[in-house]
Design a protein around this motif. Structure first.
Motif, PDB file in Angstrom:
ATOM      1  N   PHE A  99       0.810  -1.226   0.000  1.00  0.00           N
ATOM      2  CA  PHE A  99       0.000   0.000   0.000  1.00  0.00           C
ATOM      3  C   PHE A  99       0.842   1.275   0.000  1.00  0.00           C
ATOM      4  CE2 PHE A  99      -2.713  -3.286   1.834  1.00  0.00           C
ATOM      5  CZ  PHE A  99      -3.851  -3.146   1.055  1.00  0.00           C
ATOM      6  N   LYS A 100       1.969   1.241   0.684  1.00  0.00           N
ATOM      7  CA  LYS A 100       2.787   2.457   0.743  1.00  0.00           C
ATOM      8  C   LYS A 100       3.321   2.797  -0.645  1.00  0.00           C
ATOM      9  CE  LYS A 100       6.572   4.617   3.286  1.00  0.00           C
ATOM     10  NZ  LYS A 100       7.609   4.449   4.321  1.00  0.00           N
ATOM     11  N   GLY A 101       3.123   4.029  -1.065  1.00  0.00           N
ATOM     12  CA  GLY A 101       3.609   4.485  -2.362  1.00  0.00           C
ATOM     13  C   GLY A 101       2.740   4.096  -3.533  1.00  0.00           C
ATOM     14  N   ARG A 102       1.587   3.431  -3.278  1.00  0.00           N
ATOM     15  CA  ARG A 102       0.732   2.978  -4.381  1.00  0.00           C
ATOM     16  C   ARG A 102      -0.288   4.030  -4.811  1.00  0.00           C
ATOM     17  NH1 ARG A 102       3.938  -0.754  -6.125  1.00  0.00           N
ATOM     18  NH2 ARG A 102       4.626  -2.102  -4.425  1.00  0.00           N
ATOM     19  N   PHE A 103      -0.651   4.920  -3.908  1.00  0.00           N
ATOM     20  CA  PHE A 103      -1.719   5.884  -4.191  1.00  0.00           C
ATOM     21  C   PHE A 103      -1.202   7.311  -4.014  1.00  0.00           C
ATOM     22  CE2 PHE A 103      -3.401   2.010  -2.203  1.00  0.00           C
ATOM     23  CZ  PHE A 103      -4.142   1.514  -3.268  1.00  0.00           C
ATOM     24  N   VAL A 104       0.019   7.527  -4.508  1.00  0.00           N
ATOM     25  CA  VAL A 104       0.648   8.838  -4.338  1.00  0.00           C
ATOM     26  C   VAL A 104       0.108   9.860  -5.331  1.00  0.00           C
ATOM     27  CG1 VAL A 104       2.850  10.061  -4.419  1.00  0.00           C
ATOM     28  CG2 VAL A 104       2.728   7.779  -3.420  1.00  0.00           C
ATOM     29  N   GLY A 105      -0.262   9.388  -6.539  1.00  0.00           N
ATOM     30  CA  GLY A 105      -0.668  10.316  -7.587  1.00  0.00           C
ATOM     31  C   GLY A 105       0.546  10.822  -8.347  1.00  0.00           C
ATOM     32  N   GLY A 148      13.335   2.255  -2.979  1.00  0.00           N
ATOM     33  CA  GLY A 148      12.146   1.433  -3.165  1.00  0.00           C
ATOM     34  C   GLY A 148      11.562   0.946  -1.856  1.00  0.00           C
ATOM     35  N   CYS A 149      10.354   0.380  -1.948  1.00  0.00           N
ATOM     36  CA  CYS A 149       9.660  -0.082  -0.750  1.00  0.00           C
ATOM     37  C   CYS A 149      10.252  -1.370  -0.192  1.00  0.00           C
ATOM     38  CB  CYS A 149       8.173  -0.310  -1.054  1.00  0.00           C
ATOM     39  SG  CYS A 149       7.217   1.216  -1.230  1.00  0.00           S
ATOM     40  N   LEU A 150      10.951  -2.132  -1.025  1.00  0.00           N
ATOM     41  CA  LEU A 150      11.437  -3.426  -0.563  1.00  0.00           C
ATOM     42  C   LEU A 150      12.482  -3.277   0.533  1.00  0.00           C
ATOM     43  CD1 LEU A 150      10.384  -6.132  -1.557  1.00  0.00           C
ATOM     44  CD2 LEU A 150      12.516  -6.442  -2.804  1.00  0.00           C
ATOM     45  N   ILE A 151      13.355  -2.265   0.428  1.00  0.00           N
ATOM     46  CA  ILE A 151      14.360  -2.071   1.470  1.00  0.00           C
ATOM     47  C   ILE A 151      13.695  -1.609   2.766  1.00  0.00           C
ATOM     48  CG2 ILE A 151      14.869   0.308   0.765  1.00  0.00           C
ATOM     49  CD1 ILE A 151      17.757  -0.210   1.616  1.00  0.00           C
TER      50      ILE A 151
END
Length: 710
Positions: free
Chosen positions: A427-433, A453-456
């Motif tokens: 969810f984090k960074g998915r709905f930034v626009g 990135g979100c993985l780190i």
């Protein structure tokens, strides 16, 4: 006047006639024929065949013999081995079971009011405690003695509970003989799981090291910044391989555990064990509004209307949903946001210019630590709430009560521990626009992932939550038993509470750990290694607690680890789905693969490929760029839809291939070993021979009735 209270101790035992009577009624197993002790350690058998010395093996004194057994019959006493010696014929755990059965059935008041059993007397405060005694001290004598002269508790301490035995096989037969099958099965499960973690930890460490060594070949990392190189440690082709490997590992591990569980259940005479018709719990008996006949036993028992109980369970489920969906997430959002704000402000305004680029990572790590503290705090709240809800639901038997409590605790802890990693992963960074049209929540911009990135960030979350939880739990388990009980006459704390038998004993924390090393393994390949180190310490801590710190629990029979196995199977299947989505949508593996296929195999220009230009209406600066697959007007490009098709195709292919292989593993590995099937047949044959007289009499009677009818 000082009121002095005197504490009285009653030491109960059962004579031979009582033992014989209840052994038949409780369907205890009796020995028919001795056989060599089987070697259940696969690694030991392999090392012996290869003529390699096995440092893990150790010779133990007074190892319990293995027997072919059948149900005890008083009329066939002479058929059983050792029946002439009344003092040693029944084991100590069998004697415990019989005495406790007597105490559980004894009526002390009015039967129609269900005033029956020592458990209710304990609940009413008539007795402070009721428990079997330890067999002497655990401390070893100061002078040298032969190992055969040690009592059972000293044997367990010397060969199992000491830290110096961390690399030795567990003496499962001795544990079962002293504590009963239920506790022995727990330690068998923990030891088996820890041994299987070894190959997973080796492969995970190899994947991590390979990522570390190949960081220099990561072209995009040289173009952007150091954070991309660190992110490459947890986001490279090796992590995809490790995800597939751990999916196969989880299912294979559970299949072989079923074989191990069946072997131990037969070895310990619990394979055909079924719980007898359970009596009502003392709390249920005290609070039930009416008395009704039990349709199975025909005895009057306390009764609570089924419709009212279902209504309470439905209400309790609504409370759980509200707690998980509202209070839990509001608490995380408020504290997490506060921590991020504080950390970012401190990093931006107080740090030197050199550390400014690392402010995001520092904020993420700090918020993860506060998140861990909140998780531990909410865990205590959820466990207490689960206990109160389970009591309020009025479950009739202890088994129903424990299953309901276990399920609630696991649901609470699953959401408590996994909600934050799931948020970062999906969810984090998915709905930034995009610039000029940023997405907001409550007037604030949605969170974005860092440049790496979100993985780190997910790897940081997993490391802090998993390792931090393990360290804190181990410290608590080591320190708390050392604290003497306040105003208690008992030298040992109790092990009979529901929390210990269902939550602490079978360790939902270990099951949650299993989820961490399977569900999110694509982001944290070192998770099995940390789990392995933790479990090595966990086995010794638990062994020391049971042998040295706790009162001896009543020996209970069991043929498996109960509902926990179903939870483990569900987690293993969930891990396949989560890892597929994690690789497809959170990792950069597929975008890199698509770029290599369409443009450049060496990833030259990949960073430029992942960046979009801000709309002209947002800024006049021509080089304002952000990470997305959009055109100059903010619309998705063709590459975005191609990549989405690749991601969905990867998920479908990944899941189908893995699940097909998993079904093949399930089919190829039988739940019961072939050698065990032969032993079961041999045991049934001997049981028929032991009861041959009864069979002959029955055959004669059948023949007589047939001739009279003819």
């Amino acid at each position: 006047m000082i009121d002095k209270k005197t504490i009285h101790y009653l030491n109960l035992s059962a004579p031979w006639d009582v033992l014989v009577y209840y052994a038949e009624e409780l369907i205890l197993r009796a020995p028919l024929q001795a056989q060599p002790n089987p070697n259940f350690n696969t690694s030991d058998r392999i090392l012996r065949k290869l003529y390699i010395p096995n440092l893990m093996a150790e010779s133990l004194p007074n190892r319990p013999l293995d027997y072919y057994t059948c149900a005890f019959r008083k009329s066939k006493m002479e058929k059983f081995l050792g029946c002439e010696n009344h003092d040693t014929y029944f084991t100590n755990t069998q004697r415990q079971r019989i005495v406790y059965e007597l105490l559980a059935r004894t009526v002390y008041g009015k039967r129609k009011r269900a005033e029956v059993g020592v458990a209710r007397l304990l609940n009413e405060g008539a007795y402070t405690a009721a428990f079997p005694l330890h067999e002497g001290p655990f401390e070893l004598p100061e002078y040298e003695v032969h190992p055969d002269e040690l009592n059972q508790r000293q044997v367990l301490f010397r060969y199992w509970a000491r830290w110096s035995k961390w690399y030795k096989y567990q003496p499962l037969d001795h544990i079962r003989e002293y504590f009963g099958e239920k506790i022995a099965l727990y330690f068998a499960w923990l030891g088996f799981y820890t041994a299987w973690l070894l190959p997973a930890a080796v492969v995970g460490a190899f994947v991590f090291v390979s990522g570390l060594m190949s960081m220099g070949t990561n072209t995009p990392a040289h173009v952007v910044c150091m954070c991309w190189q660190v992110g490459y440690l947890f986001d490279h082709p090796g992590t995809v391989f490790f995800s597939v490997f751990m999916s196969f590992w989880a299912v294979t591990f559970l299949e072989y555990w079923k074989r191990k569980m069946a072997t131990l259940a037969h070895h310990w005479d619990c394979m055909d064990f079924q719980e007898e018709e359970e009596r009502p719990r003392p709390e249920f008996a005290a609070m039930a509004p009416s008395i009704e006949y039990n349709p199975v036993t025909g005895v009057k028992e306390p009764y609570f209307p089924e419709r009212a109980r279902l209504s309470r369970m439905l209400t309790g489920s609504m409370v759980i949903i509200i707690m998980l969906g509202v209070i839990h997430h509001l608490g995380y959002i408020s504290l997490g946001f506060l921590c991020v704000c504080v950390c970012v402000c401190v990093c931006v305004h107080a740090c030197v210019v050199f550390f400014f680029p690392q402010a995001g990572n520092i904020a993420n790590i700090s918020s993860s630590m506060v998140n861990l503290a909140l998780i531990l705090l909410m865990g205590q709240v959820y466990t207490a709430l689960a206990l109160q809800l389970t009591k309020w639901e009025m479950h009739r038997t202890q088994t129903q009560y424990e299953d309901a409590f276990t399920f609630k605790v696991f649901v609470f802890q699953f959401v408590n521990f996994y909600s934050s990693p799931f948020y970062v992963a999906f969810f984090k960074g998915r709905f930034v626009g995009y610039p000029g049209h940023y997405g907001t929540l409550l007037g604030m911009r949605n969170e974005e992932c860092g440049p790496g990135g979100c993985l780190i960030e997910l790897a940081e979350q997993l490391f802090i939550i998993m390792v931090g939880k393990q360290l804190i739990s181990n410290v608590q388990e080591f320190v708390i038993p050392k604290i003497p009980p306040v105003n208690s006459p008992h030298p040992y704390p109790s092990t009979s509470s529901v929390e210990l038998l269902t939550y602490d004993l079978l360790h939902s924390s270990t099951v949650l750990q299993f989820g961490f090393i399977t569900i999110f393994v694509a982001a944290f390949p070192l998770a099995p290694l940390f789990a392995l180190l933790n479990n090595w310490a966990e086995v010794r801590l638990d062994a020391h607690k049971f042998v040295c710190e706790y009162r001896r629990p009543v020996a209970e029979r069991a043929q498996n680890i109960g509902v926990w196995f179903n939870i483990l199977e569900a987690l293993s299947h969930l891990s396949v789905i989560v890892n597929a989505f994690l690789i497809a949508f959170t990792s950069d593996f597929l975008p890199r693969l698509l770029y290599q296929y369409k443009f450049d195999n060496d990833l030259n220009g990949y960073v430029n490929f992942t960046l979009a230009y801000a709309p002209p209406s947002y800024t006049s600066h021509p080089m304002c760029r952000y990470k997305a697959f959009r055109d100059n007007n903010g619309n998705y490009t063709l590459i975005y839809w191609e990549l989405l098709a690749v991601r969905l195709g990867f998920i479908i292919a990944f899941e189908h291939v893995v699940f097909i292989v998993l079904r093949a593993i399930d089919w190829m590995v039988p739940d019961v070993p072939e050698s065990l099937g032969l032993k079961v047949k041999r045991e049934r044959y001997l049981a028929k021979q032991a009861l041959a007289d009864n069979q002959e009499a029955l055959l004669v009677s059948h023949r007589g009735s047939a001739s009279s009818q003819g």
